[in-house]
Design an enzyme around this catalytic site. Structure first.
Site, PDB file in Angstrom:
ATOM      1  N   ASP A 365       0.816  -1.207   0.000  1.00 44.47           N
ATOM      2  CA  ASP A 365       0.000   0.000   0.000  1.00 44.47           C
ATOM      3  C   ASP A 365       0.858   1.270   0.000  1.00 44.47           C
ATOM      4  O   ASP A 365       1.958   1.294   0.543  1.00 44.47           O
ATOM      5  CB  ASP A 365      -0.893  -0.022   1.247  1.00 44.47           C
ATOM      6  CG  ASP A 365      -2.047   0.970   1.178  1.00 44.47           C
ATOM      7  OD1 ASP A 365      -2.154   1.709   0.182  1.00 44.47           O
ATOM      8  OD2 ASP A 365      -2.840   0.976   2.141  1.00 44.47           O
ATOM      9  N   ASP A 477      -6.566  -6.850  -1.757  1.00 48.95           N
ATOM     10  CA  ASP A 477      -6.946  -6.698  -0.355  1.00 48.95           C
ATOM     11  C   ASP A 477      -8.386  -6.218  -0.229  1.00 48.95           C
ATOM     12  O   ASP A 477      -8.983  -5.679  -1.177  1.00 48.95           O
ATOM     13  CB  ASP A 477      -5.995  -5.722   0.334  1.00 48.95           C
ATOM     14  CG  ASP A 477      -5.822  -6.033   1.822  1.00 48.95           C
ATOM     15  OD1 ASP A 477      -6.623  -6.810   2.373  1.00 48.95           O
ATOM     16  OD2 ASP A 477      -4.878  -5.495   2.420  1.00 48.95           O
ATOM     17  N   ASP A 547      -3.139 -11.508   8.933  1.00 53.71           N
ATOM     18  CA  ASP A 547      -2.201 -10.393   9.120  1.00 53.71           C
ATOM     19  C   ASP A 547      -1.239 -10.656  10.272  1.00 53.71           C
ATOM     20  O   ASP A 547      -0.266  -9.923  10.445  1.00 53.71           O
ATOM     21  CB  ASP A 547      -2.979  -9.094   9.395  1.00 53.71           C
ATOM     22  CG  ASP A 547      -3.553  -8.481   8.131  1.00 53.71           C
ATOM     23  OD1 ASP A 547      -3.141  -8.890   7.026  1.00 53.71           O
ATOM     24  OD2 ASP A 547      -4.413  -7.585   8.240  1.00 53.71           O
TER      25      ASP A 547
END
Length: 779
Positions: A365, A477, A547
């Site tokens: 990101d 995502d 995660d």
């Protein structure tokens, strides 16, 4: 193989039989699902009835012996006396809700047809058969088609249902599940998988002697709160013995399964789309497809059930060029830099990773728009941040490729920030309720994929991104759950269709891109495992499992996934310590050992690591590549899951095996440990060996003074100097044995350190210690 005559139906796989019949009244009675049987006389399988019990509803005046409340059925609806969980609920044009589906006809076809609106399993072997049973509603004339596909080699049967409005008036579906199945006794064990963000797939067992157990998602996704996968078993079933039935669903939205024990001590399972906040209107002539449910039975415990599911997923769910292709070892930039990076810092990380043996560099990101934190810019995929990437995506991709690495990229196509150019231009494209406060999640909102214009737009934008020269990988995502279900595209009377229409729009977006860019390896992610299901695995061959990269946490997470998903479908990364999610410190070798039992990657700043740790990473990657085919595509076996976890993977040709054990906490004085094994060829002679490692002397604390000629103070300059040049030798494990010995006995390992001495016949095995062991055919 399917045997059918319009009265009795037998669905046989290589090891199982599924049987049902048409009752005299036209309902379908479930008779049997278990180990393979040869049954020429179906009357031994069906229940016998003479009088209906008191306080029940009999089906009709002509059948006073029959109450549907005490019949094992293949489908059920409201209104004819069955008081248990229904498979269908409707509101008809006249306001009534009763349905009475009875048998009409059947057909057996070769192969596995595709669904029109949803992803489905497929077959390339030519050995799969599909049974379609047509049911007609006596009250309104609706049609329901029950489909059963038999995957003989995998011991899997899939079920689905299609509702067709063959009446002259509209009907509203308020529940449309995929399957219903009844067992003839109570007290069965339900195994399901629960958790949340960073703690996915925690296994839970409950025995149900009475009442109801529901496993459902309302996040808009298949959910990290409770995965769609679940099992039903006899209470004493274990890994290697007992009756186990496994279930999964090809659906990425809100799912629902209910297991209910009736007053007559029968256990019912229903499964499909969550009926909460769901409705679907069908005009005359329209139809609705329910998702495909996957069923498998094992007479040999959970282990065989998992092997069935793994083979089915590999052969009939995942597809495309990456289906059986070994997956690259990647380095992801996220935990190394988060949003704070430049082209130069990324390339520095990529160079170090390449030297360590990585094959794929992934920029996460922060590369688009004004994306310096997670508050803004989602949706602005056409604006590359030139401050960070002066050469744009193409420039960075070329430089990464020139290093000899594949280039990968993070995207989140389904989301939008209010602070974005796209939202300012199209506020109507966000899922929110006009003129009402909106609940936010991660400072972002969902794009309205119910709206075909939004889906078309995102297909175009993502196609531009995916067309970047040299791009080989996409991490897709999705970091937000649904809250305020509302589509400004749909009229008020269609708002209960939002959750399912979103899923259909998502599938169209994903399917189009997967078919347009088949060579790109796509990895799914939704805050980790918030959308880990068979539906998306039809398009992504692998999914980011969690995660949470902490090796100790990952033991339970990856163990949970292993019950229904092969290890080629979940990715696992070695990350820095203290771990970014738990602050726990675990040995680098333990992090690698756990991560190597998924698709291996690294997510840490290699440039900040010590040279000896980088050398260790290089050795890890080299080792992983040597056994990658086995680790990604071999048969997975669970052995223990308590204080010590044990896993092993055996190559399909049984020539190679890799085993892992990891200890959560050391137990004082406990020196004995046996490595269990399975799946090897009994008649083959194998070479068993462990990895030869050396250990930092500082791990032994001031015990060093028991052998040192001078006193060494803890963490002193001398202590650090000694640790740099003096390593403690790891234990040696090296044997030759036949497969039947290893399968039956395992390997009794050298003793653990118990405080009374240390040499090469003692295992240094502290908290969070791990080992990898290898088995190869002996020359």
């Amino acid at each position: 193989m399917i045997k059918a005559d319009g009265k009795v139906f037998f669905l046989n796989t290589k090891s199982t039989t599924y049987a049902f019949r048409v009752m005299e009244t036209g309902q379908l009675e479930h008779m049997y699902y278990g180990r393979l049987i040869n049954c020429d006389e179906p009357s031994v399988l069906k229940e016998k009835r003479a009088f209906a019990p008191g306080n029940t509803i009999t089906y009709d005046d002509a059948h006073q012996d029959l109450t549907l409340e005490d019949v094992r059925l293949e489908l059920s609806a409201i209104g004819k006396g069955d008081l248990r969980e229904p498979m269908l609920e409707v509101v008809c044009a006249d306001g009534s809700t009763s349905l009475d589906f009875v048998y009409d006809s059947y057909e057996v076809i070769s192969g596995k047809p595709e669904f029109k609106t949803l992803p489905s399993s497929y077959d390339e072997s030519g050995k799969v058969e599909t049974l379609n049973v047509t049911m007609k509603d006596k009250n309104h004339g609706f049609t329901l088609i029950l489909s059963y596909s038999v995957f003989e080699e995998c011991d899997v049967i899939t079920r689905s249902a299609k509702f067709i409005n063959t009446s002259d008036e509209s009907v509203r579906l308020t529940r449309m599940l995929s399957m219903l199945m009844d067992y003839d006794h109570p007290g069965m064990k339900i195994t399901s998988f629960h958790g949340g963000w960073t703690r996915e797939m925690n296994k839970s067992d409950i025995v149900l002697p009475a009442g109801k157990f529901v496993n459902a998602s309302f996040t808009g996704t298949s959910s990290n709160r409770c995965n769609p996968l679940f099992m039903i078993s006899e209470p004493d079933s274990c890994e290697e013995s007992g009756d186990v039935w496994g279930f999964n669903l090809l659906y990425s939205g809100n799912h629902y399964s209910a297991t209910e024990v009736s007053s007559f001590k029968k256990t019912r399972v229903v499964y499909g789309i969550n009926p909460q906040n769901f409705a679907w209107d069908l005009a005359a002539g329209e139809e609705f497809e329910a998702p495909e449910a996957v069923l498998t039975y094992s007479a040999a415990g959970f282990r065989q059930m998992s092997l069935n599911m793994h083979d089915f997923v590999r052969e009939h769910i995942t597809r495309g060029p990456w289906k059986k292709k070994e997956r690259p070892v990647l380095i992801n930039s996220w935990e190394a830099s988060y949003f704070d990076f430049t082209e130069g810092s990324l390339l520095k990380l990529a160079k170090t990773a390449k030297n360590a043996g990585a094959e794929l560099f992934v920029m996460d990101d922060g590369w688009f728009g004004d994306r310096n934190d997670d508050h803004r810019a989602l949706g602005d995929w056409d604006i590359v941040n030139k401050k960070k990437l002066p050469g744009g995506l193409e420039g960075l991709s070329k430089k990464v490729n020139d290093l000899g690495l594949m280039f990968g990229l993070w995207v989140e196509p389904e989301m939008i920030n209010v602070d974005s150019e796209l939202y300012r231009k199209h506020p109507d494209w966000a899922i929110d309720i006009p003129n009402m406060d909106h609940s936010e999640g991660r400072f972002q909102r969902l794009l309205d994929l119910c709206n075909p214009e939004v889906v078309d737009y995102m297909i175009d934008r993502m196609s531009e991104v995916f067309s970047t020269p040299g791009l080989s990988y996409i991490k897709w995502d999705m970091n937000r759950n649904f809250s305020d279900y509302y589509s400004k595209y749909l009229p008020a009377d269609k708002q209960l269709e939002v959750s399912h229409r979103y899923v259909l729009g998502f599938y169209r977006l994903l399917k189009t891109l997967a078919e347009r860019f088949p060579e790109i390896l796509m990895e799914g992610c939704a805050s980790g495992g918030n959308r880990f299901d068979l539906g998306v695995l039809c398009y992504y061959p692998q999914i980011w499992a969690s995660d949470n990269t902490d090796a100790v946490s990952r033991l339970a997470i990856q163990d949970g996934y292993s019950y229904g998903y092969p290890q080629s479908t979940y990715t696992a990364h070695v990350s820095a310590c203290p771990n970014h999610q738990t602050l726990r410190v675990t040995p680098l070798e333990s992090r690698f050992a756990v991560a190597s039992f998924g698709v291996l990657g690294y997510e840490l700043n290699l440039n900040d690591m010590k040279s000896e740790d980088i050398a260790a990473v290089k050795a890890q990657i080299e080792l992983y590549k040597q056994y990658r085919k086995t680790l990604q595509f071999g048969d997975f076996y669970r052995h223990r899951a308590d204080n010590i976890y044990q896993w092993s993977i055996v190559d399909k040709d049984k020539s190679t095996s890799v085993s892992m054990l990891m200890q959560r906490e050391i137990v004082a004085g406990d020196q004995y440990l046996k490595l269990e094994m399975a799946g090897l060829d009994p008649q083959t002679k194998y070479h068993f060996f462990g990895r030869k490692l050396e250990y930092n002397v500082k791990g032994f604390g001031d015990l060093v003074n028991t052998v040192s000629p001078i006193h060494i103070k803890q963490d002193s300059l001398v202590h650090n100097l000694v640790a740099k040049f003096v390593k403690m030798p790891g234990e040696i494990e090296d044997y030759v044995a036949y497969g039947d010995t290893l399968n039956s006995n395992g390997v009794k390992l050298v003793q653990s350190f118990v405080g009374t001495g240390f040499n090469e016949e003692v295992r240094y095995f502290p908290d969070f210690g791990a080992r990898l062991y290898f088995v190869e055919k002996a020359e």
